[in-house]
Design an enzyme around this catalytic site. Structure first.
Site, PDB file in Angstrom:
ATOM      1  N   TRP A  57       0.466   3.339   7.710  1.00  0.00           N
ATOM      2  CA  TRP A  57      -0.096   3.762   6.422  1.00  0.00           C
ATOM      3  C   TRP A  57      -1.293   2.892   6.040  1.00  0.00           C
ATOM      4  O   TRP A  57      -1.276   1.680   6.238  1.00  0.00           O
ATOM      5  CB  TRP A  57       0.986   3.689   5.332  1.00  0.00           C
ATOM      6  N   ASP A 108       2.561  12.322   2.887  1.00  0.00           N
ATOM      7  CA  ASP A 108       2.907  13.454   2.012  1.00  0.00           C
ATOM      8  C   ASP A 108       2.128  14.747   2.280  1.00  0.00           C
ATOM      9  O   ASP A 108       0.909  14.715   2.496  1.00  0.00           O
ATOM     10  CB  ASP A 108       2.587  13.124   0.542  1.00  0.00           C
ATOM     11  N   ASP A 163       0.350  11.393  -8.696  1.00  0.00           N
ATOM     12  CA  ASP A 163       0.842  12.622  -8.084  1.00  0.00           C
ATOM     13  C   ASP A 163       1.010  13.793  -9.070  1.00  0.00           C
ATOM     14  O   ASP A 163       2.140  14.244  -9.334  1.00  0.00           O
ATOM     15  CB  ASP A 163       2.174  12.356  -7.344  1.00  0.00           C
ATOM     16  N   TRP A 221      -5.159   9.997  -2.786  1.00  0.00           N
ATOM     17  CA  TRP A 221      -3.709  10.147  -2.715  1.00  0.00           C
ATOM     18  C   TRP A 221      -3.262  11.548  -3.090  1.00  0.00           C
ATOM     19  O   TRP A 221      -4.075  12.461  -3.215  1.00  0.00           O
ATOM     20  CB  TRP A 221      -3.049   9.068  -3.577  1.00  0.00           C
ATOM     21  N   GLN A 277      -1.624  13.591   3.504  1.00  0.00           N
ATOM     22  CA  GLN A 277      -2.039  12.191   3.451  1.00  0.00           C
ATOM     23  C   GLN A 277      -2.202  11.704   4.893  1.00  0.00           C
ATOM     24  O   GLN A 277      -1.267  11.815   5.704  1.00  0.00           O
ATOM     25  CB  GLN A 277      -0.967  11.353   2.734  1.00  0.00           C
ATOM     26  N   ASP A 303      10.764   6.260  -5.548  1.00  0.00           N
ATOM     27  CA  ASP A 303      10.116   5.135  -4.884  1.00  0.00           C
ATOM     28  C   ASP A 303      11.159   4.089  -4.447  1.00  0.00           C
ATOM     29  O   ASP A 303      11.060   3.505  -3.371  1.00  0.00           O
ATOM     30  CB  ASP A 303       9.145   4.533  -5.918  1.00  0.00           C
TER      31      ASP A 303
HETATM   32  N1  DQQ Z   1       2.157   8.713  -1.187  1.00  0.00           N
HETATM   33  C1  DQQ Z   1       0.855   8.741  -1.792  1.00  0.00           C
HETATM   34  C2  DQQ Z   1       1.087   8.553  -3.257  1.00  0.00           C
HETATM   35  C3  DQQ Z   1       2.513   8.946  -3.416  1.00  0.00           C
HETATM   36  C4  DQQ Z   1       3.148   8.411  -2.175  1.00  0.00           C
HETATM   37  C5  DQQ Z   1       0.028   7.675  -1.163  1.00  0.00           C
HETATM   38  C6  DQQ Z   1       4.480   9.013  -1.852  1.00  0.00           C
HETATM   39  O1  DQQ Z   1       0.231   9.353  -4.026  1.00  0.00           O
HETATM   40  O2  DQQ Z   1       3.084   8.426  -4.590  1.00  0.00           O
HETATM   41  O3  DQQ Z   1      -0.115   7.888   0.222  1.00  0.00           O
HETATM   42  O4  DQQ Z   1       4.788   8.871  -0.505  1.00  0.00           O
END
Ligand code: DQQ
Length: 645
Positions: free
Chosen positions: A150, A126, A250, A185, A142, A337
């Protein structure tokens, strides 16, 4: 009735013309042989050049020789830590594994983009806290510093003067506190009236509970904002009663209420209902949770990366996040999600009860319009006070296998930043458009005027190697065919169609991008017009990946959606081609599709561009302006003594 026969290239399969005199044919043959051997030498040279890849931190190398096919394993990354799936599952069922294509080094090297933002290596997801400060655009993201998958998430940081050329800085924040031990995050930046910046971000704490934390620049006089301080009172927010510990993340950029408080939203869910919680704060130290929700939509699941901002109904510029009033609409975006797509709705923000009401509840947030109908997630906007515009960033993940990402040593790119405006013609859509600075990469251009593309034909466009392009195209469709075509009540959708091999009277037609000469690999970016039984026309904008690569271990969907075409408009599109990414914008950015494609043959000098028309009845005429695109400079900030934290 649609005809599903595949269309053929205009030339015969070996390209020779039997009516040509023999001497000419021999000459042509000699020429072809020399071109073939020439290309072979160039190809070998390219392979040699690119075979010297550095070892990634897992010790794996992009091998210079063609590897044997290997089985691919399904690995889950994300859900265990309380976040959405970050791994690509290419093959249908849970128990289904596939076989890796024998990718070689020159193919993998070609996939790296030339003018999209990428870290030097490893995994990125992100966009976080984008902002403009003291002459620099800042981009945080991120980032996994250890591997191209990841995990171990921290904040990467880069700066730019123009949103195109980037300089990498040391990591902005690492996972060094109990409240973000399992990951730093996603978060957003807010400018205070005194010009100072606060950053609210989600920490996954030592127990993997999602909490909200505050950070701020250590030195506001540093235009590079290299060092960040985490507030000693963190976490500032923990999941409230009724919210599960892994469903609270977030925070958005905060906006001012008329009472002078700061207000922001955080994504969550209750059972299957996606929700956005709302908090008020005067000082970013103590917070009040409001009783209501900004919005809730049944069946949409966990909302990640909520974004909430005003757009002008009358002006062509962006608005600061706190602006409200009669000439303003609000946009709410959520990242679902459950299906990994970014959805938005346009509506009204009611400050009194801190709620957002969409203009059309049938296309509420999460069930209606998307920012992008391809690969695009976790997007975030910021108000660019430098140019008085709102700019949108979005994470574009890979569509290949994790095994291939490990071989190439990197995964994910960011979209070209896009300006985002309310489409004042329709009032129902947003308009997204690559920031104007991208035009500075344009090199030599090619113009094609009124090229006739008959039904069932393909026309090559001679523009040289077609791997770094900016394409503007307009199409006019034969009016008589439009009127003559018989309507039908069969509904069309890009994603459930057969792609470009599904022929209708009035489409598909458009461009074949990243195609080889024989068209065995091609990614069509195209329009399809469907006539209803009531005689009304509906236009669709699609992207067909089904023949984008001869490899089997890449995603090959048909993406797209309806695009409104306003009376008097021609069909228009813009396509940015940058190696393995194709970003395409129809009707000034009303509908947008981003694809990741991984050709095995249509790469380097063998990548070509064509017009095509696979309609059964209508001819089209196309006018285009095409630029070869330069590469952007994206590299470490020079002479910086490595001041990481
Ligand atoms: N990526 C982050 C979270 C978010 C997610 C973690 C969305 O904060 O919800 O890497 O891709």
């Amino acid at each position: 009735m649609v005809d599903t026969r595949p269309f053929l290239p205009v030339s015969s399969s070996d390209g020779s013309n039997p009516s040509e005199p023999l001497a000419n044919r021999c000459k042509t043959m000699k020429m072809r042989l020399s071109i073939f051997f020439g290309l072979l030498v160039v190809g070998l040279f390219a392979a040699l050049l690119t075979s010297n890849v550095t070892e990634n931190e897992h010790g794996s190398l992009a091998s210079s020789t063609t590897a044997k096919p290997e089985p691919l394993r399904r690995v889950s990354r994300g859900p265990g830590a309380g976040v959405s799936e970050k791994s690509n599952w290419l093959f249908g069922r849970d128990d289904e594994n596939g076989v890796a294509f024998p990718w070689n080094n020159s193919m993998l090297s070609w996939q790296r983009t030339a003018f999209h933002f990428q870290p030097e290596r490893n995994w990125m997801n992100d966009p976080n806290g984008p902002l403009f400060y003291k002459g620099w655009y800042h981009f945080f993201y991120q980032y996994n510093p250890h591997a191209p998958v990841w995990g171990d998430i921290v904040w990467g940081h880069a700066v730019s003067k123009d949103l195109i050329h980037w300089l990498h800085l040391p990591l902005a924040m690492v996972a060094d506190k109990t409240y973000d031990k399992s990951g730093v995050w996603t978060g957003s930046a807010t400018f205070l009236p005194n010009g100072k910046i606060v950053m609210l971000y989600t920490g996954s704490d030592a127990q993997a509970v999602q909490v909200q934390n505050l950070a701020y620049p250590a030195d506001h006089s540093d235009p590079l904002l290299i060092n960040w301080v985490k507030f000693t009172g963190n976490p500032v927010l923990v999941p409230p009663p009724g919210i599960l510990s892994k469903d609270f993340r977030d925070p958005t950029t905060a906006w001012l209420t008329s009472e002078g408080k700061w207000r922001f939203a955080i994504g969550s869910k209750i059972n299957k209902t996606g929700i956005a919680l709302v908090y008020d704060t005067k000082d970013f130290i103590t917070y009040e949770k409001l009783d209501g929700l900004l919005r809730a939509v049944d069946g949409t699941g966990m909302w990640e990366c909520v974004d909430f901002f005003p757009v002008s109904k009358t002006e062509e510029n962006g608005l600061d996040t706190s602006v409200n009033g009669p000439d303003v609409k609000h946009v709410m975006k959520v990242s679902l999600d459950d299906d990994k797509n970014d959805y938005y709705a346009i509506g009204t923000y009611h400050e009194k009860n801190a709620s957002f009401i969409p203009d059309d509840p049938t296309i509420d947030v999460g069930i209606g319009l998307r920012y992008d109908y391809g690969v695009y997630y976790a997007a975030k906007t910021f108000y660019d006070q430098n140019k008085n515009r709102r700019v949108l960033w979005g994470w574009i993940k890979e569509s290949d296998s994790e095994a291939a990402d490990v071989k190439k040593g990197w995964a994910s790119v960011q979209s070209i930043p896009r300006t985002i405006l309310l489409d004042q013609k329709t009032g129902t859509h947003l308009l997204q458009w690559p920031v104007e600075e991208i035009d500075s990469l344009r090199l030599n251009s090619y113009e094609f005027n009124q090229v006739k593309v008959q039904a069932g034909s393909v026309v090559p466009l001679e523009v040289g190697p077609a791997t770094q392009l900016d394409i503007l195209a307009e199409f006019e469709i034969d009016k008589e065919a439009l009127e003559k075509a018989t309507g039908s009540n069969v509904t069309f959708s890009c994603s459930s169609s057969g792609g470009t091999v599904e022929r209708g009277a009035l489409g598909p037609f458009g461009l074949l991008v990243l195609a080889d000469d024989s068209l065995s690999e091609q990614t069509p970016v195209y329009f399809y017009i469907a006539k209803g039984s009531d005689g009304n026309l509906k236009t669709f904008f699609c992207n067909d990946q089904s023949r984008s690569s001869e490899a089997s271990d890449v995603k090959k969907q048909v993406y797209g959606s309806m695009v409104p075409v306003v009376e008097g408009e021609n069909l228009s599109l813009r396509v940015l081609v940058d190696h393995s990414i194709i970003e395409s914008f129809a009707q000034g950015g009303r509908t947008v599709i981003t694809s990741r494609v991984y050709p095995t043959k249509a790469i380097y000098g063998a990548a070509k561009l064509f017009l095509f028309n696979n309609a059964t009845e209508a001819g089209v005429s196309a006018s285009l302006r095409i630029w070869q695109m330069n590469s952007a400079f994206i590299r470490p900030f020079p002479n910086l003594d490595n001041k990481s934290q």
